[in-house]
Design a protein around this motif. Structure first.
Motif, PDB file in Angstrom:
ATOM      1  N   LEU A  69       6.726  -4.825  -5.543  1.00 53.64           N
ATOM      2  CA  LEU A  69       6.949  -5.954  -4.641  1.00 53.64           C
ATOM      3  C   LEU A  69       7.486  -7.113  -5.464  1.00 53.64           C
ATOM      4  O   LEU A  69       6.798  -7.624  -6.355  1.00 53.64           O
ATOM      5  CB  LEU A  69       5.647  -6.345  -3.935  1.00 53.64           C
ATOM      6  N   VAL A  70       8.706  -7.488  -5.197  1.00 51.72           N
ATOM      7  CA  VAL A  70       9.364  -8.530  -5.992  1.00 51.72           C
ATOM      8  C   VAL A  70       8.813  -9.891  -5.578  1.00 51.72           C
ATOM      9  O   VAL A  70       8.966 -10.329  -4.433  1.00 51.72           O
ATOM     10  CB  VAL A  70      10.890  -8.479  -5.800  1.00 51.72           C
ATOM     11  N   GLU A  71       8.141 -10.542  -6.502  1.00 55.31           N
ATOM     12  CA  GLU A  71       7.559 -11.862  -6.276  1.00 55.31           C
ATOM     13  C   GLU A  71       8.504 -12.924  -6.829  1.00 55.31           C
ATOM     14  O   GLU A  71       9.345 -12.648  -7.697  1.00 55.31           O
ATOM     15  CB  GLU A  71       6.191 -11.946  -6.961  1.00 55.31           C
ATOM     16  N   PRO A  72       8.362 -14.169  -6.422  1.00 56.55           N
ATOM     17  CA  PRO A  72       7.440 -14.622  -5.378  1.00 56.55           C
ATOM     18  C   PRO A  72       8.020 -14.365  -3.980  1.00 56.55           C
ATOM     19  O   PRO A  72       9.242 -14.296  -3.815  1.00 56.55           O
ATOM     20  CB  PRO A  72       7.314 -16.115  -5.657  1.00 56.55           C
ATOM     21  N   LEU A  73       7.154 -14.247  -2.992  1.00 53.38           N
ATOM     22  CA  LEU A  73       7.586 -14.062  -1.614  1.00 53.38           C
ATOM     23  C   LEU A  73       7.673 -15.420  -0.919  1.00 53.38           C
ATOM     24  O   LEU A  73       6.737 -16.222  -1.003  1.00 53.38           O
ATOM     25  CB  LEU A  73       6.598 -13.168  -0.857  1.00 53.38           C
ATOM     26  N   PRO A  74       8.773 -15.710  -0.245  1.00 55.63           N
ATOM     27  CA  PRO A  74       8.881 -17.002   0.459  1.00 55.63           C
ATOM     28  C   PRO A  74       7.918 -17.040   1.643  1.00 55.63           C
ATOM     29  O   PRO A  74       7.585 -16.015   2.245  1.00 55.63           O
ATOM     30  CB  PRO A  74      10.342 -17.028   0.923  1.00 55.63           C
ATOM     31  N   ALA A  75       7.463 -18.228   1.980  1.00 55.22           N
ATOM     32  CA  ALA A  75       6.573 -18.411   3.135  1.00 55.22           C
ATOM     33  C   ALA A  75       7.428 -18.375   4.408  1.00 55.22           C
ATOM     34  O   ALA A  75       8.216 -19.296   4.658  1.00 55.22           O
ATOM     35  CB  ALA A  75       5.818 -19.731   3.027  1.00 55.22           C
ATOM     36  N   VAL A  76       7.283 -17.334   5.173  1.00 58.37           N
ATOM     37  CA  VAL A  76       8.097 -17.139   6.378  1.00 58.37           C
ATOM     38  C   VAL A  76       7.190 -16.747   7.530  1.00 58.37           C
ATOM     39  O   VAL A  76       6.353 -15.858   7.397  1.00 58.37           O
ATOM     40  CB  VAL A  76       9.154 -16.033   6.176  1.00 58.37           C
ATOM     41  N   THR A  77       7.333 -17.421   8.655  1.00 59.67           N
ATOM     42  CA  THR A  77       6.630 -17.041   9.876  1.00 59.67           C
ATOM     43  C   THR A  77       7.647 -16.921  11.007  1.00 59.67           C
ATOM     44  O   THR A  77       8.661 -17.622  11.032  1.00 59.67           O
ATOM     45  CB  THR A  77       5.563 -18.077  10.274  1.00 59.67           C
ATOM     46  N   LEU A  78       7.361 -16.024  11.906  1.00 59.73           N
ATOM     47  CA  LEU A  78       8.189 -15.888  13.098  1.00 59.73           C
ATOM     48  C   LEU A  78       7.346 -15.327  14.230  1.00 59.73           C
ATOM     49  O   LEU A  78       6.255 -14.808  14.006  1.00 59.73           O
ATOM     50  CB  LEU A  78       9.415 -15.002  12.837  1.00 59.73           C
ATOM     51  N   ASP A  79       7.838 -15.467  15.437  1.00 62.54           N
ATOM     52  CA  ASP A  79       7.140 -14.934  16.600  1.00 62.54           C
ATOM     53  C   ASP A  79       7.543 -13.485  16.812  1.00 62.54           C
ATOM     54  O   ASP A  79       8.742 -13.167  16.814  1.00 62.54           O
ATOM     55  CB  ASP A  79       7.485 -15.733  17.859  1.00 62.54           C
ATOM     56  N   GLY A  80       6.569 -12.612  16.990  1.00 70.33           N
ATOM     57  CA  GLY A  80       6.869 -11.206  17.216  1.00 70.33           C
ATOM     58  C   GLY A  80       5.597 -10.414  17.411  1.00 70.33           C
ATOM     59  O   GLY A  80       4.492 -10.965  17.464  1.00 70.33           O
ATOM     60  N   ASP A  81       5.748  -9.123  17.506  1.00 72.49           N
ATOM     61  CA  ASP A  81       4.614  -8.206  17.637  1.00 72.49           C
ATOM     62  C   ASP A  81       4.206  -7.757  16.233  1.00 72.49           C
ATOM     63  O   ASP A  81       4.948  -7.045  15.564  1.00 72.49           O
ATOM     64  CB  ASP A  81       5.015  -7.010  18.503  1.00 72.49           C
ATOM     65  N   ARG A  82       3.011  -8.197  15.802  1.00 75.67           N
ATOM     66  CA  ARG A  82       2.569  -7.927  14.437  1.00 75.67           C
ATOM     67  C   ARG A  82       2.493  -6.421  14.171  1.00 75.67           C
ATOM     68  O   ARG A  82       2.934  -5.934  13.132  1.00 75.67           O
ATOM     69  CB  ARG A  82       1.206  -8.567  14.184  1.00 75.67           C
ATOM     70  N   ASP A  83       1.950  -5.668  15.107  1.00 77.82           N
ATOM     71  CA  ASP A  83       1.799  -4.230  14.893  1.00 77.82           C
ATOM     72  C   ASP A  83       3.156  -3.540  14.778  1.00 77.82           C
ATOM     73  O   ASP A  83       3.359  -2.667  13.920  1.00 77.82           O
ATOM     74  CB  ASP A  83       0.994  -3.610  16.045  1.00 77.82           C
ATOM     75  N   GLN A  84       4.082  -3.920  15.624  1.00 79.60           N
ATOM     76  CA  GLN A  84       5.399  -3.282  15.576  1.00 79.60           C
ATOM     77  C   GLN A  84       6.157  -3.639  14.303  1.00 79.60           C
ATOM     78  O   GLN A  84       6.795  -2.789  13.685  1.00 79.60           O
ATOM     79  CB  GLN A  84       6.218  -3.671  16.812  1.00 79.60           C
ATOM     80  N   LEU A  85       6.105  -4.909  13.912  1.00 82.63           N
ATOM     81  CA  LEU A  85       6.777  -5.303  12.679  1.00 82.63           C
ATOM     82  C   LEU A  85       6.154  -4.596  11.479  1.00 82.63           C
ATOM     83  O   LEU A  85       6.852  -4.154  10.558  1.00 82.63           O
ATOM     84  CB  LEU A  85       6.709  -6.814  12.500  1.00 82.63           C
ATOM     85  N   GLY A  86       4.816  -4.481  11.462  1.00 81.89           N
ATOM     86  CA  GLY A  86       4.178  -3.739  10.390  1.00 81.89           C
ATOM     87  C   GLY A  86       4.579  -2.276  10.388  1.00 81.89           C
ATOM     88  O   GLY A  86       4.780  -1.669   9.328  1.00 81.89           O
ATOM     89  N   ARG A  87       4.748  -1.701  11.571  1.00 80.60           N
ATOM     90  CA  ARG A  87       5.165  -0.302  11.649  1.00 80.60           C
ATOM     91  C   ARG A  87       6.583  -0.127  11.126  1.00 80.60           C
ATOM     92  O   ARG A  87       6.893   0.859  10.449  1.00 80.60           O
ATOM     93  CB  ARG A  87       5.078   0.168  13.106  1.00 80.60           C
ATOM     94  N   ALA A  88       7.462  -1.101  11.427  1.00 81.36           N
ATOM     95  CA  ALA A  88       8.834  -1.008  10.936  1.00 81.36           C
ATOM     96  C   ALA A  88       8.872  -1.049   9.408  1.00 81.36           C
ATOM     97  O   ALA A  88       9.559  -0.244   8.763  1.00 81.36           O
ATOM     98  CB  ALA A  88       9.673  -2.139  11.530  1.00 81.36           C
ATOM     99  N   VAL A  89       8.118  -1.991   8.806  1.00 86.34           N
ATOM    100  CA  VAL A  89       8.087  -2.075   7.339  1.00 86.34           C
ATOM    101  C   VAL A  89       7.474  -0.809   6.760  1.00 86.34           C
ATOM    102  O   VAL A  89       7.959  -0.258   5.753  1.00 86.34           O
ATOM    103  CB  VAL A  89       7.304  -3.324   6.902  1.00 86.34           C
ATOM    104  N   SER A  90       6.417  -0.307   7.377  1.00 87.41           N
ATOM    105  CA  SER A  90       5.767   0.912   6.881  1.00 87.41           C
ATOM    106  C   SER A  90       6.717   2.105   6.931  1.00 87.41           C
ATOM    107  O   SER A  90       6.769   2.910   5.982  1.00 87.41           O
ATOM    108  CB  SER A  90       4.519   1.189   7.711  1.00 87.41           C
ATOM    109  N   ASN A  91       7.488   2.229   8.003  1.00 87.45           N
ATOM    110  CA  ASN A  91       8.432   3.345   8.103  1.00 87.45           C
ATOM    111  C   ASN A  91       9.527   3.250   7.048  1.00 87.45           C
ATOM    112  O   ASN A  91       9.963   4.262   6.480  1.00 87.45           O
ATOM    113  CB  ASN A  91       9.050   3.390   9.497  1.00 87.45           C
ATOM    114  N   LEU A  92       9.982   2.013   6.778  1.00 90.55           N
ATOM    115  CA  LEU A  92      10.987   1.847   5.722  1.00 90.55           C
ATOM    116  C   LEU A  92      10.412   2.270   4.366  1.00 90.55           C
ATOM    117  O   LEU A  92      11.095   2.936   3.566  1.00 90.55           O
ATOM    118  CB  LEU A  92      11.466   0.397   5.678  1.00 90.55           C
ATOM    119  N   LEU A  93       9.175   1.883   4.093  1.00 89.22           N
ATOM    120  CA  LEU A  93       8.547   2.266   2.824  1.00 89.22           C
ATOM    121  C   LEU A  93       8.312   3.774   2.754  1.00 89.22           C
ATOM    122  O   LEU A  93       8.530   4.395   1.697  1.00 89.22           O
ATOM    123  CB  LEU A  93       7.224   1.523   2.658  1.00 89.22           C
ATOM    124  N   ASP A  94       7.863   4.388   3.865  1.00 86.82           N
ATOM    125  CA  ASP A  94       7.663   5.844   3.868  1.00 86.82           C
ATOM    126  C   ASP A  94       8.965   6.560   3.548  1.00 86.82           C
ATOM    127  O   ASP A  94       8.986   7.517   2.753  1.00 86.82           O
ATOM    128  CB  ASP A  94       7.155   6.291   5.241  1.00 86.82           C
TER     129      ASP A  94
END
Length: 452
Positions: free
Chosen positions: A317-342
């Motif tokens: 994980l390339v640090e530092p990570l910028p502080a970013v917030t947005l409106d969305g579905d937390r579970d779906q966004l987490g699933r998208a990142v997880s699928n990319l990593l898988d």
């Protein structure tokens, strides 16, 4: 259609005939009107040569014209021979012209009655001029008879013409309807014939063929989806059955904890596949967005990268990570990142790196592996369902070919995109989401797909 056209033509011809008769009648009255003052002058000229005779002489007129002179008391003081002894035709206060039938007149009508005020021998009188309309009445009756006979004939003729023209015009449309009716779900390869004429029918045929192309593509995609899903489900089911049959055949020699672990692993695979299929089915119905909230994207990426990986591969994980917030579905966004990593971990040789870039209007999650990479021709196709590019993406690696398709669905539901960028060796996938915040409206259900 022919019946409607016939009714319209019949009504139009009837209205035309009535209007024609009315116009001719109005024109006749206009042509005969205005003779009152002229006749009154002739009567005054008679009185100027001597006493006004009780019986007026026949006037020089192209049609039968009668005169009646009425004094101020309403008494008839002079009249034509045919009106002798006849009561006054008009009464006090009547000045406008009118058409009168017999009405007690000795001669048959109808008559055009025109009263005109005049002064004869210093006495105010009313000179009533009656012009016979018999000839014109007969002509009108003859014309009405002709129209009564002609209108049905014209309606019949128009009906025949409409029937022939409509039949010829609609014959290609009927042929198109018949061709489309013969095309069933098992013969979607067929197409309708496009006429050579560049008219509405030709454009309709071309539009129908384009629609059939889309239907055939959607039907083929649906069949491939069902076949691929059935095959994916059959593999772990067969593995479970085989493991249990072997264990049941040799119970004494069976390592039951290993069998249990194998069955649970295959069951997990079935569960993941069922979840993926359910998600895509809901996505096709436009129901992917379930719960919108403010998501800390940096925390989400950090949580998803905190996972065990297979030996010989590093997840960085390339640090530092910028502080970013947005409106969305937390579970779906987490699933998208997880699928990319898988996907990246499955095909990496030694390293997978994850970066988070925050721009003024866009946020990017960049996942890069150092595996074999993805060819240019396959960079769009890998986001289709059940797509595996080579043996490195085989089922034995645990992939079902649905992970990246789900990432694309989630990205589109959040107003973003996912793509492969040209970085070699290896593959770099970029999930890009919009900033400022994605509103609830942007996560509303999308129109249903036609292939599921």
């Amino acid at each position: 259609m022919t019946l409607i056209a016939t009714v319209v033509v019949a009504v139009a011809l009837t209205v035309f005939a009535l209007v024609l008769l009315s116009v001719l009648r109005a024109g006749l009255l206009r042509s005969l009107s205005g003779t009152g003052p002229e006749r009154a002058a002739e009567v005054a000229a008679l009185a100027g040569r001597g006493p006004l005779p009780a019986v007026l002489p026949v006037l020089n007129a192209p049609r039968l014209t009668l005169i009646q002179v009425i004094d101020a008391n309403g008494a008839v003081v002079a009249a034509s021979e045919q009106l002798r002894g006849t009561a006054p035709v008009v009464h006090d206060g009547e000045h406008g012209r009118r058409v009168q039938s017999d009405g007690g007149l000795p001669e048959p009508g109808p008559w055009l009655v025109e009263p005109t005020a005049a002064t004869i021998a210093n006495w105010p009188v009313t000179v009533v001029v009656l012009t016979s309309l018999t000839e014109f009445s007969r002509s009108g009756e003859l014309l009405a008879g002709v129209l009564v006979a002609a209108v049905p004939l014209l309606v019949a003729l128009a009906s025949g013409v409409v029937w022939i023209v409509a039949g010829r015009s609609l014959r290609p449309v009927e042929q198109l309807r018949s061709d489309v009716e013969d095309i069933s779900a098992h013969r979607l390869h067929r197409r309708v014939d496009v006429p050579p004429t560049r008219d509405e029918v030709g454009r309709l045929a071309a539009t129908l063929n384009a629609m059939l192309d889309r239907l055939e593509d959607a039907h083929g995609e649906q069949r491939r989806f069902v076949a691929d899903a059935s095959h994916e489900l059959r593999t772990p089911i067969a593995n479970i059955r085989t493991a249990l049959e072997v264990a049941a055949a040799h119970p004494a020699a069976t390592d039951w904890p290993a069998v249990s672990a194998d069955v649970l692993r295959q069951d997990d695979r079935l569960q993941r596949l069922a979840d993926d299929l359910l998600f895509l089915a809901r996505s096709d119905l436009g129901a992917t967005a379930r719960h919108v909230e403010t998501v800390d994207l940096a925390a989400l990426v950090r949580a998803e990268t905190d996972r065990p990986v297979r030996g010989g591969v590093r997840l960085v994980l390339v640090e530092p990570l910028p502080a970013v917030t947005l409106d969305g579905d937390r579970d779906q966004l987490g699933r998208a990142v997880s699928n990319l990593l898988d996907n990246a971990l499955r095909h990496a040789t030694s390293t997978v790196s994850v970066r988070l870039h925050a721009g003024m209007q866009r946020v990017q999650i960049v996942v890069r592996d150092d595996g074999l990479g993805i060819g240019r021709d396959d960079r769009e196709r890998i986001f289709d369902r059940f797509v595996r590019l080579d043996e490195g993406r085989a089922r034995s690696d645990g992939g079902s070919g649905l992970g990246l398709a789900i990432v694309r669905e989630i990205a589109q539901a959040h107003g973003g995109t996912v793509r492969v960028v040209g970085a070699e060796p290896g593959a770099t996938l970029v999930l890009e989401l919009p900033r400022p915040l994605v509103s609830q409206r942007s996560l509303s259900p999308r129109p249903p797909r036609s292939d599921l």
